[in-house]
Design an enzyme around this catalytic site. Sequence first.
Site, PDB file in Angstrom:
ATOM      1  N   ASP A  25     -33.552 -50.561 -23.816  1.00  0.00           N
ATOM      2  CA  ASP A  25     -33.886 -49.461 -22.889  1.00  0.00           C
ATOM      3  C   ASP A  25     -35.379 -49.202 -22.659  1.00  0.00           C
ATOM      4  OD1 ASP A  25     -31.323 -49.236 -23.889  1.00  0.00           O
ATOM      5  OD2 ASP A  25     -31.556 -47.185 -24.590  1.00  0.00           O
ATOM      6  N   GLU A 207     -24.794 -42.330 -22.761  1.00  0.00           N
ATOM      7  CA  GLU A 207     -26.131 -42.583 -23.319  1.00  0.00           C
ATOM      8  C   GLU A 207     -27.206 -42.323 -22.249  1.00  0.00           C
ATOM      9  OE1 GLU A 207     -25.415 -45.975 -26.622  1.00  0.00           O
ATOM     10  OE2 GLU A 207     -25.513 -46.790 -24.624  1.00  0.00           O
TER      11      GLU A 207
HETATM   12  C1  FRU Z   1     -28.631 -47.538 -25.052  1.00  0.00           C
HETATM   13  C2  FRU Z   1     -28.814 -47.281 -26.526  1.00  0.00           C
HETATM   14  C3  FRU Z   1     -29.276 -45.845 -26.761  1.00  0.00           C
HETATM   15  C4  FRU Z   1     -29.993 -45.924 -28.080  1.00  0.00           C
HETATM   16  C5  FRU Z   1     -30.641 -47.282 -28.002  1.00  0.00           C
HETATM   17  C6  FRU Z   1     -30.750 -47.995 -29.319  1.00  0.00           C
HETATM   18  O1  FRU Z   1     -28.733 -48.854 -24.683  1.00  0.00           O
HETATM   19  O2  FRU Z   1     -27.608 -47.558 -27.222  1.00  0.00           O
HETATM   20  O3  FRU Z   1     -28.233 -44.897 -26.733  1.00  0.00           O
HETATM   21  O4  FRU Z   1     -30.922 -44.899 -28.232  1.00  0.00           O
HETATM   22  O5  FRU Z   1     -29.852 -48.055 -27.107  1.00  0.00           O
HETATM   23  O6  FRU Z   1     -31.490 -49.163 -29.207  1.00  0.00           O
END
Ligand code: FRU
Length: 487
Positions: A25, A207
Amino acid sequence: MTKLKQAEKYRPYLHFSPSKNWMNDPNGLIYFKGEYHLFFQHNPHDSKWGGPMHWGGHAVSKDLVTWDELPIALYPDEDGTIFSGSAVVDWNNTTGFFPDQPGGIVAIFTHHLESEVHNPPKQSQGLAYSYDNGRTWIKYRNNPVLKHDSKVDFRDPKVFWHHSSNKWVMVLATGESISIYSSHNLIDWSFESEFGENIGSHDGVWECPDLFELKVENNEESKWVLLVSIGDNPNIDNGSRTQYFVGTFDGSIFRAEHEGTKWLDYGKDNYAGVSFADIPEEDGRRIYLGGWMSNWRYANEVPTHGWRSQMTIPRELGLRRDKDSYTIIQVPVQELDYYFTRKEIIKNEWIGKELRYDFNVSYGMITLNIGNKDAVKYGVNIHHTPTNVTSIIIDTQKNLLVLDRNKSGIVSFSDNFPIQQEIKLSDTRKIKLSMIIDSSSIEIFGNGGEFALTSLVYPDKICEEVSLYALDGEINVEEGYFLKPNT
Ligand code: FRU
């Protein structure tokens, strides 16, 4: 574009990719003192997810396209590893962190703590601040600033200043809902409301939310938009993707004004994208970087070596109204224009069967306004090589636009990767398509940004030829541009 050598196979030209190891992300997207900042979820030890996640690296850009990669910004500590989050500029020193300077950047992120003692893991929100434009960071000494006794999924804070209620607002992913909190100082948070029951897609865990106001095109009206990414669900072909809701927000409660699910992108490879904070008022754009151009279903397996993943081209978001329905409009940021030289090649061209064009480029953009006379199917083939082809098919009987990457190059790393990607179209008699082609991706924007389809591909070469075709009839390319790199 990263200032990296392009010799490595699949390394993109136009898209941001990490110099080494794993990325997911985008985090902490912010504009401050003439620079756009992009932090990202990063595992500095491997090109797979897992291990201790960091915020970083970190990259800065003056134009959203060429990025300079900087060292890791936030390292794991005794509160946990560093998961996704956002950044704000605390112009009025509400935190007390900036007594001697007119504002500075504060990062709000999730600490993820997992161990034998912390099983299930604990997620809490922490702060860090920077006195030197994001180059170095000090963690707030009383972290965490927000935790929950029972919620296991409690992450990905996106924070913004809500002008009319004069306070900070945080949207947080809390299982299959989004919780809203508010604060006067980013340190003490109060719960406001929870959104998500019986609405939208619940195919997976929610998320990386984002909440912002968008102006409606050709209108004085504006609406609030809530973006929510949905994690992978092994029983569904799509894997991870992003939905959005359109409605109202009063500083405390977000109310959606529609039923059903709105998808931000119909491709498989756009996830966890959020928008930049603090874009100056005189600019006024809502710029979204997403997202992470991959899919949790196969992200760890894509065939790159020593580095994994890339971001989409940053996109400017708008809102279009048709009767009582609102659709997000997304177009590549205008800064991208500089990276192309424009070459008009088609005007009012009738095509039956197939026409081929030389388009031997390291990256390129194709824009076509097509009218269909009587073809049953028509479309565009991107011939990466004589045998690697990605097909865009418009099926007038099923009213579908399909992207078929089955023969695009390497696909065998995942059974799911070759599955067709589709968009339901309301009208196949006319279509406007704009396509960005890079070393290992194609991004399609349709009808002036009314829909997007983002897709990875792993061909042996980027592009040699493009063909336009019509089956059982003719199409008219009213106008078409093939844009080549400005090098
Ligand atoms: C989304 C996610 C988020 C988390 C991050 C961990 O892709 O699962 O919810 O903060 O990636 O790398």
